[in-house]
Design a protein around this motif. Structure first.
Motif, short mmCIF file in Angstrom:
data_model
loop_
_atom_site.label_atom_id
_atom_site.label_comp_id
_atom_site.label_asym_id
_atom_site.label_seq_id
_atom_site.Cartn_x
_atom_site.Cartn_y
_atom_site.Cartn_z
N MET A 174 0.83 -1.20 0.00
CA MET A 174 0.00 0.00 0.00
C MET A 174 0.87 1.26 0.00
SD MET A 174 -3.18 0.44 -0.23
CE MET A 174 -3.94 1.99 -0.60
N GLU A 175 2.01 1.17 0.69
CA GLU A 175 2.94 2.31 0.71
C GLU A 175 3.38 2.67 -0.71
OE1 GLU A 175 6.74 3.03 3.10
OE2 GLU A 175 5.90 1.20 3.98
N ALA A 176 3.69 1.61 -1.49
CA ALA A 176 4.11 1.81 -2.87
C ALA A 176 2.94 2.31 -3.72
CB ALA A 176 4.65 0.50 -3.44
N ALA A 177 1.75 1.76 -3.47
CA ALA A 177 0.57 2.19 -4.22
C ALA A 177 0.28 3.67 -3.94
CB ALA A 177 -0.64 1.33 -3.84
N ASP A 178 0.52 4.10 -2.70
CA ASP A 178 0.31 5.51 -2.34
C ASP A 178 1.26 6.42 -3.10
OD1 ASP A 178 -1.87 5.39 -0.67
OD2 ASP A 178 -0.67 5.00 1.14
N VAL A 179 2.49 5.95 -3.31
CA VAL A 179 3.46 6.73 -4.09
C VAL A 179 2.87 7.01 -5.47
CG1 VAL A 179 5.68 6.57 -5.30
CG2 VAL A 179 5.54 5.97 -2.86
N ILE A 180 2.33 5.96 -6.11
CA ILE A 180 1.75 6.12 -7.45
C ILE A 180 0.52 7.02 -7.41
CG2 ILE A 180 0.56 4.85 -9.30
CD1 ILE A 180 2.70 2.72 -9.03
N LYS A 181 -0.35 6.78 -6.42
CA LYS A 181 -1.57 7.61 -6.28
C LYS A 181 -1.23 9.09 -6.17
CE LYS A 181 -4.78 4.70 -3.73
NZ LYS A 181 -5.29 4.47 -2.38
N HIS A 182 -0.11 9.40 -5.48
CA HIS A 182 0.24 10.79 -5.22
C HIS A 182 1.21 11.38 -6.24
CE1 HIS A 182 -1.29 9.55 -1.12
NE2 HIS A 182 -2.10 10.54 -1.51
N GLY A 183 1.29 10.74 -7.41
CA GLY A 183 2.07 11.35 -8.50
C GLY A 183 3.55 11.02 -8.47
N GLY A 184 3.94 9.99 -7.69
CA GLY A 184 5.36 9.62 -7.64
C GLY A 184 5.70 8.48 -8.57
N LEU A 185 6.98 8.07 -8.52
CA LEU A 185 7.47 6.98 -9.37
C LEU A 185 7.82 5.77 -8.51
CD1 LEU A 185 9.97 8.70 -11.84
CD2 LEU A 185 7.49 8.39 -12.06
N CYS A 186 7.36 4.60 -8.95
CA CYS A 186 7.66 3.37 -8.22
C CYS A 186 8.06 2.26 -9.20
CB CYS A 186 6.42 2.95 -7.43
SG CYS A 186 6.60 1.34 -6.67
N ALA A 187 9.22 1.64 -8.97
CA ALA A 187 9.64 0.51 -9.80
C ALA A 187 9.11 -0.77 -9.18
CB ALA A 187 11.15 0.46 -9.91
N PHE A 188 8.68 -1.69 -10.03
CA PHE A 188 8.05 -2.93 -9.53
C PHE A 188 8.34 -4.10 -10.47
CE2 PHE A 188 4.61 -2.95 -12.69
CZ PHE A 188 4.61 -1.63 -13.12
N PRO A 189 8.33 -5.33 -9.89
CA PRO A 189 8.59 -6.50 -10.74
C PRO A 189 7.36 -6.86 -11.55
CG PRO A 189 8.09 -7.19 -8.50
CD PRO A 189 8.10 -5.69 -8.48
N THR A 190 7.57 -7.32 -12.78
CA THR A 190 6.47 -7.94 -13.54
C THR A 190 6.98 -9.31 -13.99
OG1 THR A 190 6.92 -7.41 -15.87
CG2 THR A 190 6.02 -5.62 -14.51
N GLU A 191 6.15 -10.07 -14.68
CA GLU A 191 6.57 -11.40 -15.12
C GLU A 191 7.61 -11.31 -16.25
OE1 GLU A 191 3.67 -10.04 -15.28
OE2 GLU A 191 2.56 -10.54 -17.10
#
Ligand code: TXA
Ligand code: MG
Length: 329
Positions: free
Chosen positions: A18-35
């Motif tokens: 949720m912390e990472a999701a909040d970064v995205i919600k608030h206009g920030g950048l978040c790197a994340f794994p995909t398949e």
């Protein structure tokens, strides 16, 4: 400051995510794994947030981004219409490594598509990516999470190498299963055009929807990303067809790396030999990892043995030849 958040994909802690999701919600950048590979995400509906992606990666402004979603029905607000041929593909291959290009709706700011009237959409299967997008509650625009021109990252350490200090958060969710980026298919034209080969092969796509065109037409590149330097480690890369692997020789004053595939150890000669894997899936899964590994082992030149074409071999050949900038031994 970049926050590193560790998430176990097999046992997701939604509070941390949720912390990472909040970064995205608030206009920030978040790197994340995909398949496929790690992505660098921002709210696709937020023009300023999307602009930050281009800045953080040093990405050319004319190279459009893929919009990632967590449920198939979320495609509807993003595109003007879903063409008929999209449905069997969505049913068979979503979530997974297939990106579909359709006409962009007015809801998606032009910057996402670098001004094109189309938009690329992918439903992600990776449990961390999928949950992150669901929790953020918005579609997530994301290119691969590397500095432009470098090999795409398939582990968090490689994202940290490239983007630490340039993004708000990096989720460490382990390694990516496929290791190469998604197949990109343009459905805004008929017959559809394969713009980038990937783990979903042209054979599988044709089985689902009939004939597609395997190469983008002449003139301006339809997939702008394909014209730039790609996947470049620091060493100089050469692509080598299997039947020429025995031609690789040591070079005086240079450390020669070989990415070996389908040839026995005594047939090849180099200073650093890494195995590309036992089969094409392994080759793909470790290709970008191996390219970065040669850098840390101090290779000056890398000779990468190509797999045969057909199936996923096409995707791997495409990445290796691009990493080599078209140079062959
Ligand atoms: O697996 C993947 O596709 C990864 C993960 C993060 O999803 N993403 C990725 O993004 O590889 P990127 O930005 O590195 O590559 C996207 C490719 C580029 O070649 C870009 O030019 C093309 O897709 N593309 C995106 N939108 C397009 C559009 N509207 N028309 C044509 N090509 C497009
Ligand atoms: Mg990329």
């Amino acid at each position: 400051m970049t926050k590193i958040i560790k998430i176990n994909p097999y046992d997701i802690d939604e509070e941390s995510l949720m912390e990472a999701a909040d970064v995205i919600k608030h206009g920030g950048l978040c790197a994340f794994p995909t398949e496929t590979v790690y992505g660098l995400g921002a709210n696709a509906y937020d023009m300023e947030a999307v602009q930050k992606i281009f800045k953080a990666k040093g990405r050319p402004q004319d190279n459009p981004l893929i919009v990632h979603i967590s449920r198939a029905e979320d495609v509807y607000p993003i595109v003007k219409r879903v063409p008929e041929k999209a449905h069997p593909l969505m049913e068979r291959f979503w979530g997974g490594p297939l990106t579909l290009i359709m006409e962009r709706s007015g809801k998606v700011p032009p910057v996402v598509s670098a001004g094109l009237c189309t938009v690329a959409v992918r439903l992600v299967a990776h449990p961390v990516a999928n949950a992150l997008i669901r929790l953020a509650g918005v579609p997530v625009a994301a290119p691969s999470a590397n500095i432009s021109g470098r090999p795409s990252p398939t582990i968090a350490r490689h994202v940290i190498e490239d983007l630490n200090g340039r993004v708000d958060c990096i989720i460490d969710g382990g390694s990516c299963m496929y290791g190469i980026e998604s197949t990109v298919l343009d459905l805004s034209v008929d017959p559809p055009v394969l713009l980038r080969p990937g783990a979903i092969t042209s054979e599988e796509i044709e089985e689902a929807i009939g004939r597609i065109s395997l190469k983008a037409g002449d003139g301006a590149p339809k997939s702008p990303g394909m014209k730039y330097t790609h996947y470049s480690p620091k060493a100089t890369v050469f692509a080598v067809e299997i039947d020429r692997a025995n031609k690789v020789s040591k070079l005086s004053g240079k450390r020669v790396g070989i990415l070996s595939y389908g040839v026995s150890k005594d047939e090849i000669c180099g200073d650093i030999v890494l195995s590309a894997g036992k089969n094409i899936r392994e080759y793909a899964a470790c290709l970008f990892y191996n390219l970065r590994e040669f850098d840390s082992l101090g290779a000056d030149v890398i000779y990468a043995v190509l797999p045969p074409s057909g199936g996923m071999g096409d995707a791997v050949r495409n990445r290796v030849i691009k990493a080599a900038g078209g140079k062959f031994l």
